[in-house]
Enzyme design. Structure first.
Site, short mmCIF file in Angstrom:
data_model
loop_
_atom_site.label_atom_id
_atom_site.label_comp_id
_atom_site.label_asym_id
_atom_site.label_seq_id
_atom_site.Cartn_x
_atom_site.Cartn_y
_atom_site.Cartn_z
N ARG A 35 0.57 -1.16 0.38
CA ARG A 35 -0.14 -0.58 -0.14
C ARG A 35 0.57 1.17 0.24
O ARG A 35 0.63 2.06 -0.26
CB ARG A 35 -1.33 0.24 1.16
CG ARG A 35 -1.74 1.46 1.12
CD ARG A 35 -3.47 0.90 2.63
NE ARG A 35 -4.10 0.29 2.17
CZ ARG A 35 -5.38 -0.11 2.24
NH1 ARG A 35 -5.83 0.06 3.47
NH2 ARG A 35 -6.17 -0.94 1.62
N THR A 92 -9.87 -1.88 13.42
CA THR A 92 -10.29 -2.41 14.73
C THR A 92 -11.91 -3.59 14.72
O THR A 92 -12.73 -2.87 14.54
CB THR A 92 -10.94 -1.18 16.13
OG1 THR A 92 -11.87 -0.42 15.43
CG2 THR A 92 -9.85 -0.78 16.19
N THR A 137 -12.09 3.86 15.96
CA THR A 137 -13.26 2.81 16.30
C THR A 137 -12.97 2.20 17.60
O THR A 137 -12.71 1.15 16.85
CB THR A 137 -14.46 2.80 15.43
OG1 THR A 137 -14.88 3.65 14.96
CG2 THR A 137 -15.77 3.29 16.32
N LEU A 167 -16.26 9.72 8.18
CA LEU A 167 -16.01 10.03 6.99
C LEU A 167 -17.41 9.04 6.21
O LEU A 167 -17.55 8.04 6.73
CB LEU A 167 -15.05 10.27 6.17
CG LEU A 167 -14.39 8.24 6.21
CD1 LEU A 167 -14.61 7.09 5.31
CD2 LEU A 167 -13.28 8.67 5.90
N CYS A 280 -18.66 0.08 8.77
CA CYS A 280 -19.10 1.04 9.73
C CYS A 280 -20.65 0.43 10.69
O CYS A 280 -20.51 0.47 11.75
CB CYS A 280 -19.05 2.41 9.80
SG CYS A 280 -17.09 3.21 9.40
N ARG A 348 -15.52 -4.40 2.12
CA ARG A 348 -15.41 -5.33 3.30
C ARG A 348 -17.27 -5.18 3.94
O ARG A 348 -17.87 -4.44 3.54
CB ARG A 348 -15.33 -4.39 4.58
CG ARG A 348 -14.03 -4.46 4.12
CD ARG A 348 -12.84 -3.75 5.04
NE ARG A 348 -12.83 -2.16 4.52
CZ ARG A 348 -12.70 -1.29 5.76
NH1 ARG A 348 -12.09 -1.01 6.22
NH2 ARG A 348 -12.76 -0.23 5.24
N1 NAD Z 1 -13.28 3.24 6.15
C1 NAD Z 1 -14.51 4.02 7.29
O1 NAD Z 1 -15.44 4.47 6.20
C2 NAD Z 1 -14.24 4.39 8.61
C3 NAD Z 1 -14.78 5.51 8.88
C4 NAD Z 1 -15.18 5.57 10.41
C5 NAD Z 1 -14.21 4.83 11.37
N2 NAD Z 1 -13.40 4.26 10.49
C6 NAD Z 1 -12.05 3.79 11.29
O2 NAD Z 1 -11.33 3.82 11.88
C7 NAD Z 1 -10.02 2.62 11.41
C8 NAD Z 1 -9.65 2.63 9.72
O3 NAD Z 1 -10.68 1.97 8.97
P1 NAD Z 1 -10.10 2.40 7.86
O4 NAD Z 1 -11.06 2.16 6.79
O5 NAD Z 1 -9.01 2.95 7.42
O6 NAD Z 1 -9.26 0.77 7.92
P2 NAD Z 1 -8.12 0.40 6.90
O7 NAD Z 1 -8.60 -1.69 7.08
O8 NAD Z 1 -8.96 0.54 5.17
O9 NAD Z 1 -6.67 0.50 6.92
C9 NAD Z 1 -6.12 0.16 8.15
C10 NAD Z 1 -4.59 0.45 8.16
O10 NAD Z 1 -4.16 0.10 9.31
C11 NAD Z 1 -2.96 -0.90 9.05
N3 NAD Z 1 -1.81 -1.16 9.82
C12 NAD Z 1 -2.59 -2.21 10.85
N4 NAD Z 1 -2.31 -2.24 12.16
C13 NAD Z 1 -0.85 -0.83 11.34
C14 NAD Z 1 0.42 -0.82 12.73
N5 NAD Z 1 0.06 -1.67 13.22
N6 NAD Z 1 0.53 -0.15 11.88
C15 NAD Z 1 0.65 1.24 10.89
N7 NAD Z 1 -0.05 0.32 10.05
C16 NAD Z 1 -1.60 -0.72 10.71
C17 NAD Z 1 -3.74 -1.83 7.57
O11 NAD Z 1 -2.68 -2.05 7.17
C18 NAD Z 1 -3.94 -0.75 6.54
O12 NAD Z 1 -3.44 -0.60 6.08
C19 NAD Z 1 -11.05 1.35 12.21
O13 NAD Z 1 -11.43 1.02 13.19
C20 NAD Z 1 -12.70 1.30 11.26
O14 NAD Z 1 -13.25 1.34 11.87
C21 NAD Z 1 -13.43 3.59 9.58
#
Ligand code: NAD
Length: 465
Positions: A35, A92, A137, A167, A280, A348
């Site tokens: 990535r 998470t 989250t 978002l 979410c 997802r």
């Molecule tokens: N996608 C959404 O619409 C959305 C909206 C609000 C909140 N969230 C929350 O935000 C958080 C992230 O969501 P996302 O959709 O961006 O997830 P995602 O899976 O798209 O991205 C998470 C990234 O974190 C990286 N990662 C994992 N462990 C790591 C570590 N130890 N160090 C560095 N990088 C690491 C992964 O490789 C991945 O690229 C989650 O808790 C989710 O619930 C997501």
């Protein structure tokens, strides 16, 4: 200001790109080398092929001079001396979707690496104040616990805030430029003040709710917002949808107009779908229920809403055999859409991806799938799981070839003219399954031409012979 991001997924990369656009520096670290490698190309096509979010690639390219992408923690640590805010944006997921308990392993791994690195900043003197902002989250009490763990690990001069992300995938960049609200949950004035400086473009901005609360309220508010949105969707599917499916002479769109023109009700959530998917809404609602249950509270209503979402999906699948008397076994079917909704390649918790699994379990010979951007993500996620039962197509026309029926599962705008292509390529008798009411304007025309139609929010229409 100097912002650091841990996690370059949907949340981390979009938030960092918008920070850079507003003049801050953004250093983004991720354990996923592939990535980071893609972002580091600063090439629009490569970024979009791997990570499709409207306007994200343009923003990253335009603000290249203020963005750094890293997959090496020792290089990342070099930026800690000057960091003002470090955002945690790691996944998470839930351990069990039905129960709602979090798998915090990614979060804990990121924090333990971070606390060790923070103690070494400024040559160990730790004189620069830094705010760690949790965007992931997490359970409602997490911020207080993280602060205690940091103290135990010897981190000094820091604050921990909750800065939940609201978002909407597919319009994350647009929303970040003009959000409805920015929520900052902190327990010290110093932390509010750092976050105000960071978000100064929104503080007192007209039309933006800049909301300062305590960390628990911020985290709980995020979960509750998603529960309210989910309950709207599930009510639309199961109550408005069912009314227009079983009571003759009622059109879903007309009911929707009557309801949504009431200003007290508003318009969000009044569309039909096979499932309220995405990463979410269901996850946050299930997690909320689990936390209320752990505190001995009653969650019948939340659990019913979650159950209603599953029921709606099952009910829709059943209508194919029960109403249309169509056996999936041995059939070749065209599938339109794999992402959980338009304008994203995120699969997802996608109803479309679940439907693919269900059709294959039901004995379909082959699914000819087409999604304008999510084919690659689907392939990557499922690998060889479905073998040649899933055939990836380059166009809608290719998907329809040789099919005995088709299913529209994602609301990509181009699918709203699929009726014309179906009439051209697939002679009746033929089954059209519309899980998004994308071609609702043509159901009667299709029926008159001999096509069977199963659609969410409509009674079964038997093709006229
Ligand atoms: N996608 C959404 O619409 C959305 C909206 C609000 C909140 N969230 C929350 O935000 C958080 C992230 O969501 P996302 O959709 O961006 O997830 P995602 O899976 O798209 O991205 C998470 C990234 O974190 C990286 N990662 C994992 N462990 C790591 C570590 N130890 N160090 C560095 N990088 C690491 C992964 O490789 C991945 O690229 C989650 O808790 C989710 O619930 C997501």
């Amino acid at each position: 200001m100097q912002t650091l991001y841990i996690g370059a997924g949907y949340v981390g990369s979009c938030s960092a790109a918008v920070m850079a656009k507003f003049g801050h520096n953004a250093v983004v670290y991720d354990v996923n080398k592939e990535r980071i490698g893609v972002f580091n190309t600063f090439n629009r096509d490569l970024i979009e092929a791997s990570f499709f979010e409207q306007d994200l690639s343009s923003l990253i390219i335009q603000n290249k001079q203020r963005m750094v992408f890293l997959d090496d923690y020792s290089q990342f640590s070099n930026y800690f001396d000057s960091a003002d805010v470090i955002f945690i944006c790691v996944p998470t997921p839930l351990k069990d979707d039905d129960v709602g308990d979090y798998d915090l392993s990614y979060f804990e791994a990121a924090l333990s690496e971070l606390s060790a690195a923070l103690t070494k900043r400024n040559g160990g003197a730790q004189e620069k104040y830094v705010v760690v902002a949790v965007k992931s989250t997490v359970p409602i009490e997490t911020q207080e616990r993280v602060a205690r763990d940091f103290e135990k690990a010897g981190v000094k001069n820091f604050g921990v805030v909750s800065n939940p992300e609201f978002l909407v995938e597919g319009q994350a960049i647009k929303d970040s430029f003009s959000p409805d609200r920015v929520v900052v949950g902190a327990s010290q004035e110093k932390d509010f003040s750092v976050m105000r400086e960071l978000y100064q473009r929104f503080y007192n901005a007209p039309g933006v709710g800049y909301i300062e609360v305590n960390p628990r309220e911020a985290a709980a508010g995020k979960l509750l917002s998603n529960y309210v949105l989910l309950s709207r969707l599930v009510t639309t599917f199961n109550v408005i949808g069912r009314t227009s499916e079983v009571i003759p002479g009622i059109q879903f769109e007309k009911l929707r107009k009557i309801i949504t023109t009431d200003k007290r009700i508003g318009s969000y959530g009044f569309y039909n779908n096979i499932y309220a998917g995405g990463s979410c809404l269901t996850k946050d609602s299930s997690a909320l229920a689990h936390q209320i249950e752990s505190a001995s509270g009653n969650t019948d209503q939340i659990r019913n809403i979650l159950g209603g979402n599953l029921f709606h999906f099952d009910n829709f699948v059943e209508r194919i055999s029960k109403d249309a008397k169509f056996s999936i076994k041995g059939k070749t079917l065209a599938v339109f859409g794999l992402s959980f909704k338009r304008d994203t390649n995120d699969i997802r918790n996608s109803g479309a991806a679940d439907m693919v699994a269900r059709l294959i379990e039901g004995g379909a010979a082959q699914l000819r799938v087409y999604d304008p951007v999510a084919n690659e993500m689907f392939k990557r996620h499922f690998g060889d799981k479905y073998g040649d039962k899933v055939y990836y197509c380059e166009s809608e026309q290719e998907a329809l070839q040789g099919s005995a029926g088709c299913l529209i599962l994602t609301d990509w705008p181009q699918f709203s003219t699929l009726d014309q292509l179906i009439l051209k390529v697939c002679p009746a008798p033929y089954l059209v399954v519309d899980g998004r009411r994308m071609i609702s304007q043509s159901y009667n025309k299709l029926q008159d031409a001999g096509y069977d139609v199963v659609a969410v929010g409509s009674p079964f229409l038997k093709g006229k012979s």
